[in-house]
Design an enzyme around this catalytic site. Sequence first.
Site, PDB file in Angstrom:
ATOM      1  N   GLY A 490      29.677  -2.510 -15.464  1.00  0.00           N
ATOM      2  CA  GLY A 490      28.872  -1.672 -16.348  1.00  0.00           C
ATOM      3  C   GLY A 490      28.411  -2.494 -17.536  1.00  0.00           C
ATOM      4  N   GLY A 492      26.404  -5.142 -17.411  1.00  0.00           N
ATOM      5  CA  GLY A 492      25.070  -5.712 -17.291  1.00  0.00           C
ATOM      6  C   GLY A 492      25.051  -7.047 -16.569  1.00  0.00           C
ATOM      7  CB  SER A 531      35.703 -12.401 -21.673  1.00  0.00           C
ATOM      8  OG  SER A 531      36.367 -11.350 -22.309  1.00  0.00           O
ATOM      9  CB  THR A 532      35.835 -15.381 -16.755  1.00  0.00           C
ATOM     10  OG1 THR A 532      36.381 -14.442 -15.815  1.00  0.00           O
ATOM     11  CG2 THR A 532      36.923 -15.842 -17.700  1.00  0.00           C
ATOM     12  CE  LYS A 718      31.870 -20.571 -27.706  1.00  0.00           C
ATOM     13  NZ  LYS A 718      32.533 -21.367 -28.777  1.00  0.00           N
ATOM     14  N   GLY A 719      32.934 -16.445 -23.363  1.00  0.00           N
ATOM     15  CA  GLY A 719      33.310 -15.054 -23.094  1.00  0.00           C
ATOM     16  C   GLY A 719      33.072 -14.134 -24.271  1.00  0.00           C
ATOM     17  N   GLY A 721      33.292 -10.116 -23.712  1.00  0.00           N
ATOM     18  CA  GLY A 721      33.736  -8.733 -23.548  1.00  0.00           C
ATOM     19  C   GLY A 721      35.026  -8.406 -24.269  1.00  0.00           C
ATOM     20  CD  GLU A 722      39.296  -9.727 -21.645  1.00  0.00           C
ATOM     21  OE1 GLU A 722      38.711 -10.758 -21.235  1.00  0.00           O
ATOM     22  OE2 GLU A 722      40.370  -9.326 -21.189  1.00  0.00           O
TER      23      GLU A 722
HETATM   24 MO1  MOS Z   1      40.379  -7.919 -18.221  1.00  0.00          MO
HETATM   25  S1  MOS Z   1      41.764  -6.929 -19.265  1.00  0.00           S
HETATM   26  O1  MOS Z   1      40.942  -9.482 -18.062  1.00  0.00           O
HETATM   27  O2  MOS Z   1      39.926  -7.123 -16.856  1.00  0.00           O
END
Ligand code: MOS
Length: 765
Positions: A490, A492, A531-532, A718-719, A721-722
């Site tokens: 979700g 993108g 976040s990869t 770089k990552g 999301g987290e």
């Molecule tokens: Mo994430 S908590 O590494 O899906």
Amino acid sequence: MSGDEAGGRTGTEDGALRPWSGTKVVGAAEPRIDGAERVSGGAVYTRDIALPDMLHAAVLGCPHAHAELTRIDARRARSMPGVRAVLTAFDAEAEMLVPGPWWIADGPPMRLLERHCRFAGEEVAAVAADTLDQAREAARAIVAEYRPLPFVVDAEEALAPGAPAVHEGGNLVRPPARFNNYSRGDVVRGRDEAVAVVDGVYRTSCLIHSALEVHGSVARWDGNRLTVWDSTQGVFDMQQYLAQVFGLPLSAVRVIGGFMGGGFGGKAELGRSTVLAALLARRTGRPVKLCLSREETFRSAGNRPPNALAVRLGARADGTLCLLELDNLGAVGAYADLAFAGPQTAELYRCPNVRYAEREAFTNTGKARAMRAPGFPQFAWAVEQAIDELAGRLGIDPVELRLANVPDESQLLPGLRFTSSGFARCLREGAEAFGWQTARSRPRDHGPRRRGVGMAAAMWDGAGGPPATAIVKVFPDGSAGLNTGAADLGTGTKTVLAMIVAEELGVPLDRIAVEHADTATTQYAQLSGGSTTVTNNAPAVRAAARDARRQLLELAADQLGVEPSALSLGDGAITSAVDPAAKLAVSELKALREQGVLVGIGRRGRNPEGLLSYSWAAHFAEVEVDTRTGKVHVLRLLAAHDSGRVMNLLSYRNQVFGGVAMGIGFALSEERVVDPRTGKVLNPSWQDYHVPTILEMPELACLPVDPGDELCNTVGAKGLGEPATIPTAAAVANAIHHATGVRFRHAPVTPARLLEGLARRYAEG
Ligand code: MOS
């Protein structure tokens, strides 16, 4: 390395490639390529799958926090209308083991259905019926008898002598050595050197992932082949787990992802429900759908574990840190998973004397799962508040104090440098954009309301790496296809990866089709976690697009009778630098029409040796505290992030604002409440578990800080999301302290806790 140099391996690696110096598509604010499907209801989620003859399944959970299932009588359930199969903990299949995630080395085994129930909600039976209502009614009609056992729901109590044992062998989780203990320097010397030391015990609450889309699977057998539609962060991981569970070759297990409404780490491991769906499908010879109810996600689909964090920090007079100590205790719940919080201790700030020690305890509660930056927001809640307190003690501005301790290389792995670090810029430019100095010195008194500002920082390792393979196809009309196994939770992902194809081939986004997340038809991708997703897969996609471009230029060179090196590709046409008249649209390539489709293959190359690729962040919050109601309103929040290149400005902002929303829930309202007298979750719904709504959201600003990373990978990202959720809660807590003068160490700071804190301070004078 080009395809030729790769010496017989298929496709191209990206090793020698540098990130783009300029871009046309990448970095723009592009709406989701699947946005219309998502908002129109056309998008098919796992729950929407309807197969011919499909059955629906429901699960029966144990009502006790800890009990032995002594008898189960399913006779009435089996005879109810529409019921096709009932599985109970007394069936032979119940002994099947559900493999834990790969990051848990050797936790206690989890059986498919359990007679020794270790938490309220633990699965003891499952039913498949023609309709969902029939399945649920039949599950309720199963008569289960239990011998209740003493239970423990709190980590500290679980480790006390004489506590009920969740598993044989005691409640201390056998430490996964790679996380739990670390030290460098000499903490005794650190304490001696310090002119100011702060310490405190911080507590966080158990949080629920709360993905909009609940967990669900649809399973179908064709002979000996199993197909599972699953809301999962990693189709290839689930394929491996399912092949292991059913003793099948990988080729006989197909896992299909598709549209997802969030994962946040909760859909990164195999759950019992997926295996139950497959087993019921095998028993009945019909496809079976099993989706959890919202309540079930609260009880048994994982959580961010509660942590108790004892912190001690010390600094010299100039503000440089000389002591950093953390002792963490986390509750994993009934089965092993991630309850650590330590890793940032070693890396976030420069400090010679560091020690952390972590313990994880089994409790009779639903099991933890990875949740958006496992452990990191908990660490930030404790250490980022302690730093704030230390700044106050030293009389140094909290931004300046952090700036005095920005690391210039790894301390965990001494000698290793960063591919880039925008940490200092996040602090400085974030403070500037937020108007930190001004806001910090504004009056805090507003009658019964008080205002304050606070900030906090974070780091994250989202470097990603191989393996990942992607395919880019070019069709004779010049349109293109992207084939990748990556899940799009979700976030993108599909859009961002398609933008790379558009960048390299000059094909407009609306002429690029994306196939993704299907083990039978798409290319290998790792789990979308940590976040990869971009850092793993974007370099493979870029390599595939460049492989396709190379082939296009070769076909054009043949047709034009020139050298490929003289040609370039843009806007769907191939042009010659030598002869401007020699121009070919992709659709005019004869050889492409003859071969039907052109296939470019790309693989993720290795990360550079001796370098670490970390993301950095600083969040700045302004709050208003109502001292009459105890309600905290976050007025505005600015999130400064170094996550390298912005791939898509819209999805970047999306990620950041979503992370902030979760952080605000962590800080102010979210808390799974387990009744210590019954061991039951008291608030298994969004009515009683308060996820922030639009009404709780502040005015938001996102400040991307792009250090122009040339080394991290071939796209420069770089990552993200987290890191987006790590520092938020601590920034809010620091702002509350600034507003009220009270330090709140127990998250969330609910109105009740806030009023209690204020009352305590007035009592103390
Ligand atoms: Mo994430 S908590 O590494 O899906």
